[in-house]
Write an enzyme that holds these catalytic residues in place. Structure first.
Site: not given
Length: 251
Positions: A141, A155
Site C-alpha cells: 500500500s 494497517y
C-alpha cells in the site's frame, strides 16, 4: 492461447476481483480464494460467461487459518498442473488509534495482513521452488511508505512489513522466481468506500487495477499505482513532514 495460471487471494471483491477480471481478459487461468464463497462463485460465473475458455477454480480460504493456506494452494497447483503467479492480496483495513481500545481490530488487521501474508508467501515459495520458478506478487500500500496516524497506524505498519518480507525474498534471488511489490494508491474498493472521508487522489477500481495489472505483467520489482501522482508523491512522502503526509492520507 493460455498465458499461464494465476492464484489470487482475497479475490471475492475490490482489487482482487477486478484483477481476476482483467487477467482473465488477457488469457490467464485463475485460482481464486477468499472467505466469501458465494461471491467467488458469482465472480467465477461472470468470468466464465465473458471468457468461456478460461479455467477458473475457486476455494474458500481465511488466510489466518495458517494450516489451510498450503492445503488450498497445493490443491490449486494439483488441479491446474502449475501455478505461474501468486498474488498475495488478501487484506483487512480495520483500525483504531492506539490507547483507545483498538487492540482487537488492530491485532486482527496485523494478523491478516502480515501473518496471513507470511503463510501465503511460505506456501507460494514452496510451490515455486518445487516447480523451478514463478512470479510472486505482494500487494502492499502507498501507506506503507511512512507511519500513518489514527485508524491507519496498524494497517500501514502491516503493509510495510509485507513489503519488507517480499524484498527479503527477492534478495535471496531464488532461481526462476521473480518478485513484484505493488504499492496501490487510493483506489476505490470496499475498504476505501468505508472511510469517513474520501482519500486524496482516489481513482475508480478499473483504472487503478489496470495500472496494477500492467506493472505486474511487466514484472516490475516495485511499482506505485497509478503511476501519476503516486510515483512522485511516494518519493516526496519519504521526506515530507508527517503533518503533510497526514493530509495526503486524508486523515
Amino acid at each position: 492461447m493460455v498465458k499461464g495460471s494465476i492464484l489470487i487471494t482475497g479475490a471475492s471483491s475490490g482489487l482482487g476481483a477486478e484483477m481476476a477480471r482483467q487477467f482473465a481478459a488477457v488469457g490467464y487461468d485463475l485460482a481464486l480464494c477468499a472467505r466469501r464463497m458465494e461471491r467467488l462463485d458469482e465472480l467465477a460465473r461472470e468470468i466464465d460467461a465473458a471468457h468461456p475458455g478460461t479455467r477458473v477454480r475457486v476455494a474458500e480460504l481465511d488466510v489466518t487459518d495458517f494450516d489451510a493456506v498450503p492445503k488450498v494452494f497445493d490443491g490449486f497447483a494439483a488441479d491446474l498442473g502449475r501455478i505461474d503467479r501468486v498474488i498475495v492480496n488478501a487484506g483487512l483495513g480495520k483500525g483504531v488509534p492506539f490507547g483507545k481500545g483498538g487492540d482487537r481490530p488492530n491485532r486482527q488487521t496485523v494478523q491478516t495482513n502480515f501473518l496471513g501474508a507470511m503463510a501465503q508467501l511460505e506456501a507460494a515459495m514452496r510451490i515455486f521452488r518445487a516447480q523451478g520458478g514463478g512470479h510472486l506478487v505482494v500487494i502492499s500500500s502507498i501507506s506503507a511508505i511512512r507511519g500513518m496516524p489514527k485508524t491507519m497506524t496498524a494497517y500501514a505498519a502491516s503493509k510495510a512489513g509485507v513489503a519488507a518480507l517480499a524484498e527479503g525474498i527477492a534478495a535471496e534471488r531464488v532461481p526462476g522466481v521473480d518478485v513484484s511489490i505493488i504499492f496501490p494508491g487510493y483506489i476505490s474498493s470496499e475498504m476505501n468506500d468505508k472511510a469517513a472521508h474520501p482519500p486524496t487522489f482516489l481513482v475508480d477500481t478499473r483504472t487503478g487495477v489496470r495500472s496494477m495489472v500492467s506493472a505486474i505483467e511487466k514484472r516490475r520489482f516495485k511499482a506505485y499505482c497509478p503511476a501519476w501522482p503516486w510515483v512522485p508523491l511516494a518519493y516526496a512522502m519519504k521526506v515530507l513532514p508527517l503533518s503533510i503526509v497526514r493530509r495526503l492520507a486524508g486523515i
